[in-house]
Motif scaffolding. Sequence first.
Motif, PDB file in Angstrom:
ATOM      1  N   LEU A 185      -1.305  -4.842   2.616  1.00 48.71           N
ATOM      2  CA  LEU A 185      -2.362  -5.809   2.911  1.00 48.71           C
ATOM      3  C   LEU A 185      -1.678  -7.147   3.108  1.00 48.71           C
ATOM      4  O   LEU A 185      -0.741  -7.490   2.380  1.00 48.71           O
ATOM      5  CB  LEU A 185      -3.360  -5.903   1.760  1.00 48.71           C
ATOM      6  CG  LEU A 185      -4.276  -4.714   1.535  1.00 48.71           C
ATOM      7  CD1 LEU A 185      -5.186  -4.975   0.329  1.00 48.71           C
ATOM      8  CD2 LEU A 185      -5.108  -4.414   2.775  1.00 48.71           C
ATOM      9  N   GLN A 197      -0.627  -4.202  13.183  1.00 48.28           N
ATOM     10  CA  GLN A 197      -1.542  -4.933  12.303  1.00 48.28           C
ATOM     11  C   GLN A 197      -2.981  -4.659  12.727  1.00 48.28           C
ATOM     12  O   GLN A 197      -3.328  -4.797  13.901  1.00 48.28           O
ATOM     13  CB  GLN A 197      -1.237  -6.433  12.345  1.00 48.28           C
ATOM     14  CG  GLN A 197      -1.969  -7.233  11.308  1.00 48.28           C
ATOM     15  CD  GLN A 197      -1.431  -8.660  11.193  1.00 48.28           C
ATOM     16  OE1 GLN A 197      -0.563  -9.082  11.949  1.00 48.28           O
ATOM     17  NE2 GLN A 197      -1.956  -9.402  10.242  1.00 48.28           N
ATOM     18  N   GLU A 234      -4.260  -5.378   7.571  1.00 50.43           N
ATOM     19  CA  GLU A 234      -3.309  -4.363   7.130  1.00 50.43           C
ATOM     20  C   GLU A 234      -2.156  -4.305   8.120  1.00 50.43           C
ATOM     21  O   GLU A 234      -2.376  -4.284   9.329  1.00 50.43           O
ATOM     22  CB  GLU A 234      -4.000  -3.014   7.049  1.00 50.43           C
ATOM     23  CG  GLU A 234      -3.137  -1.925   6.480  1.00 50.43           C
ATOM     24  CD  GLU A 234      -3.883  -0.615   6.358  1.00 50.43           C
ATOM     25  OE1 GLU A 234      -3.428   0.368   6.974  1.00 50.43           O
ATOM     26  OE2 GLU A 234      -4.920  -0.581   5.650  1.00 50.43           O
ATOM     27  N   ARG A 264       3.766  -0.243   4.371  1.00 60.17           N
ATOM     28  CA  ARG A 264       2.394  -0.628   4.748  1.00 60.17           C
ATOM     29  C   ARG A 264       1.860  -1.545   3.667  1.00 60.17           C
ATOM     30  O   ARG A 264       2.056  -1.293   2.473  1.00 60.17           O
ATOM     31  CB  ARG A 264       1.515   0.618   4.887  1.00 60.17           C
ATOM     32  CG  ARG A 264       0.136   0.343   5.477  1.00 60.17           C
ATOM     33  CD  ARG A 264      -0.594   1.660   5.780  1.00 60.17           C
ATOM     34  NE  ARG A 264      -0.881   2.401   4.578  1.00 60.17           N
ATOM     35  CZ  ARG A 264      -2.040   2.362   3.914  1.00 60.17           C
ATOM     36  NH1 ARG A 264      -3.047   1.634   4.351  1.00 60.17           N
ATOM     37  NH2 ARG A 264      -2.209   3.083   2.818  1.00 60.17           N
ATOM     38  N   GLU A 295       1.443  -2.243   9.072  1.00 63.59           N
ATOM     39  CA  GLU A 295       2.328  -1.106   8.884  1.00 63.59           C
ATOM     40  C   GLU A 295       3.579  -1.358   9.710  1.00 63.59           C
ATOM     41  O   GLU A 295       3.487  -1.714  10.894  1.00 63.59           O
ATOM     42  CB  GLU A 295       1.675   0.190   9.344  1.00 63.59           C
ATOM     43  CG  GLU A 295       2.602   1.384   9.216  1.00 63.59           C
ATOM     44  CD  GLU A 295       1.993   2.671   9.733  1.00 63.59           C
ATOM     45  OE1 GLU A 295       2.158   3.692   9.066  1.00 63.59           O
ATOM     46  OE2 GLU A 295       1.358   2.635  10.810  1.00 63.59           O
ATOM     47  N   LEU A 304       0.837  -1.199   0.000  1.00 66.17           N
ATOM     48  CA  LEU A 304       0.000   0.000   0.000  1.00 66.17           C
ATOM     49  C   LEU A 304       0.874   1.252   0.000  1.00 66.17           C
ATOM     50  O   LEU A 304       0.605   2.197  -0.739  1.00 66.17           O
ATOM     51  CB  LEU A 304      -0.932  -0.001   1.204  1.00 66.17           C
ATOM     52  CG  LEU A 304      -1.927  -1.158   1.265  1.00 66.17           C
ATOM     53  CD1 LEU A 304      -2.652  -1.175   2.608  1.00 66.17           C
ATOM     54  CD2 LEU A 304      -2.914  -1.084   0.118  1.00 66.17           C
TER      55      LEU A 304
END
Length: 144
Positions: A80, A110, A92, A78, A94, A69
């Motif tokens: 998925l 997460q 998700e 970041r 990061e 992402l």
Amino acid sequence: MIEPLVVEFEVDAPVAHAFDVWTRRCATWWPAGHTISGDPSAITFEPSPGGRIVEIGPDGTEHPWGEILDWEPPGRLRFLWHLFFDRSEATEVEITFNARGNSTVVRLRQTGWDNLGTAGPPRRERTSAAWTTITTRYATAAAG
């Protein structure tokens, strides 16, 4: 609301090296038991938004794990994440990499557990245990 899963730790490496080990050398430290093939020849992070995170099996078969992402080297990534699950069940993740002296503080966050309904809480707990194993191996690799 299911709380985000947060794992934070320090590695004995500069920020750029820590980011590189996570994104370009993943296959050297990622536990084989947490892969689809059990023996990946590569784990690839395609370095741009929309890029894939892909495990390449020993026979060349591609197994998608997720999608990028945000790609902001060396400080932030970041994506998925749907390793072992259908993309519709993605969470998700990061990861930030911040300098602390000559070391790097890595913070993994997460989210998206609520989207999984009743499967969210137990999956979060299993994932927490998995990240502990995975990040310990990563920290050793980054320091080496």
